[in-house]
Design a protein around this motif. Structure first.
Motif, PDB file in Angstrom:
ATOM      1  N   ARG A   1     -26.692  -2.464  -5.671  1.00  0.00           N
ATOM      2  CA  ARG A   1     -27.803  -3.565  -5.490  1.00  0.00           C
ATOM      3  C   ARG A   1     -27.350  -4.361  -6.817  1.00  0.00           C
ATOM      4  O   ARG A   1     -27.138  -3.267  -7.576  1.00  0.00           O
ATOM      5  CB  ARG A   1     -28.835  -2.578  -5.288  1.00  0.00           C
TER       6      ARG A   1
ATOM      7  N   MET B   1     -25.763  12.088   4.071  1.00  0.00           N
ATOM      8  CA  MET B   1     -26.344  10.710   4.091  1.00  0.00           C
ATOM      9  C   MET B   1     -27.703  10.973   2.618  1.00  0.00           C
ATOM     10  O   MET B   1     -27.315   9.501   2.422  1.00  0.00           O
ATOM     11  CB  MET B   1     -27.795  11.208   4.895  1.00  0.00           C
ATOM     12  N   ILE B   2     -26.865  11.451   1.285  1.00  0.00           N
ATOM     13  CA  ILE B   2     -28.142  11.012   1.036  1.00  0.00           C
ATOM     14  C   ILE B   2     -27.159  10.580  -0.488  1.00  0.00           C
ATOM     15  O   ILE B   2     -27.367   9.360  -1.030  1.00  0.00           O
ATOM     16  CB  ILE B   2     -28.848  12.365   0.027  1.00  0.00           C
ATOM     17  N   GLU B   3     -25.446  10.763   0.047  1.00  0.00           N
ATOM     18  CA  GLU B   3     -24.788  10.036  -0.658  1.00  0.00           C
ATOM     19  C   GLU B   3     -24.268   8.817  -1.043  1.00  0.00           C
ATOM     20  O   GLU B   3     -24.048   7.491  -1.386  1.00  0.00           O
ATOM     21  CB  GLU B   3     -23.570  10.904  -0.540  1.00  0.00           C
ATOM     22  N   ALA B   4     -24.159   8.366   1.687  1.00  0.00           N
ATOM     23  CA  ALA B   4     -24.572   7.197   1.170  1.00  0.00           C
ATOM     24  C   ALA B   4     -25.680   6.493   0.363  1.00  0.00           C
ATOM     25  O   ALA B   4     -25.140   5.068   0.133  1.00  0.00           O
ATOM     26  CB  ALA B   4     -24.262   7.299   2.675  1.00  0.00           C
ATOM     27  N   GLN B   5     -26.750   6.929   0.502  1.00  0.00           N
ATOM     28  CA  GLN B   5     -28.034   6.064   0.009  1.00  0.00           C
ATOM     29  C   GLN B   5     -27.369   5.384  -0.879  1.00  0.00           C
ATOM     30  O   GLN B   5     -27.736   4.553  -1.765  1.00  0.00           O
ATOM     31  CB  GLN B   5     -29.074   6.966   1.018  1.00  0.00           C
ATOM     32  N   GLU B   6     -27.141   6.811  -1.944  1.00  0.00           N
ATOM     33  CA  GLU B   6     -27.031   6.840  -3.642  1.00  0.00           C
ATOM     34  C   GLU B   6     -26.295   5.712  -4.023  1.00  0.00           C
ATOM     35  O   GLU B   6     -26.236   4.690  -4.664  1.00  0.00           O
ATOM     36  CB  GLU B   6     -26.606   7.830  -4.215  1.00  0.00           C
ATOM     37  N   LYS B   7     -24.822   6.151  -2.790  1.00  0.00           N
ATOM     38  CA  LYS B   7     -23.761   4.437  -3.011  1.00  0.00           C
ATOM     39  C   LYS B   7     -24.519   3.377  -2.577  1.00  0.00           C
ATOM     40  O   LYS B   7     -24.455   2.108  -3.600  1.00  0.00           O
ATOM     41  CB  LYS B   7     -22.753   4.680  -1.924  1.00  0.00           C
ATOM     42  N   GLN B   8     -25.194   2.942  -1.823  1.00  0.00           N
ATOM     43  CA  GLN B   8     -25.615   1.662  -1.506  1.00  0.00           C
ATOM     44  C   GLN B   8     -26.719   1.247  -2.143  1.00  0.00           C
ATOM     45  O   GLN B   8     -27.586   0.503  -2.723  1.00  0.00           O
ATOM     46  CB  GLN B   8     -26.576   1.641  -0.084  1.00  0.00           C
ATOM     47  N   MET B   9     -27.754   2.205  -3.013  1.00  0.00           N
ATOM     48  CA  MET B   9     -28.356   2.123  -4.078  1.00  0.00           C
ATOM     49  C   MET B   9     -27.576   1.549  -5.638  1.00  0.00           C
ATOM     50  O   MET B   9     -28.241   0.254  -5.855  1.00  0.00           O
ATOM     51  CB  MET B   9     -29.076   3.576  -4.849  1.00  0.00           C
TER      52      MET B   9
END
Length: 67
Positions: free
Chosen positions: A67, A56-64
């Motif tokens: 941007r 979940m952290i990896e997915a959030q970092e990728k999404q951020m």
């Protein structure tokens, strides 16, 4: 003792999180099943939870980063 850990902050996401949990358990080779899993070790259960958080952290970092 409180059951806060069993309650989702976003109830609508509960089924997706449950599917994710079983996906991660499968990837790790942990024999997680619907219902009772008291025969699993704390290490097995902890590895599923820990890997879920990592993904979940990896997915959030990728999404951020996008941007």
């Amino acid at each position: 003792m409180s059951n806060r850990s069993k309650k989702s902050s976003v109830p609508e996401a509960q089924s997706a999180l449950n599917r994710f949990k079983f996906e991660v358990a499968s990837e790790l080779g942990v024999p997680l099943s619907e219902g009772y899993n008291g025969d699993l070790t704390s290490h097995q259960n902890g590895s599923v939870g820990g890997y879920m958080v990592k993904k979940m952290i990896e997915a959030q970092e990728k999404q951020m980063a996008e941007r």
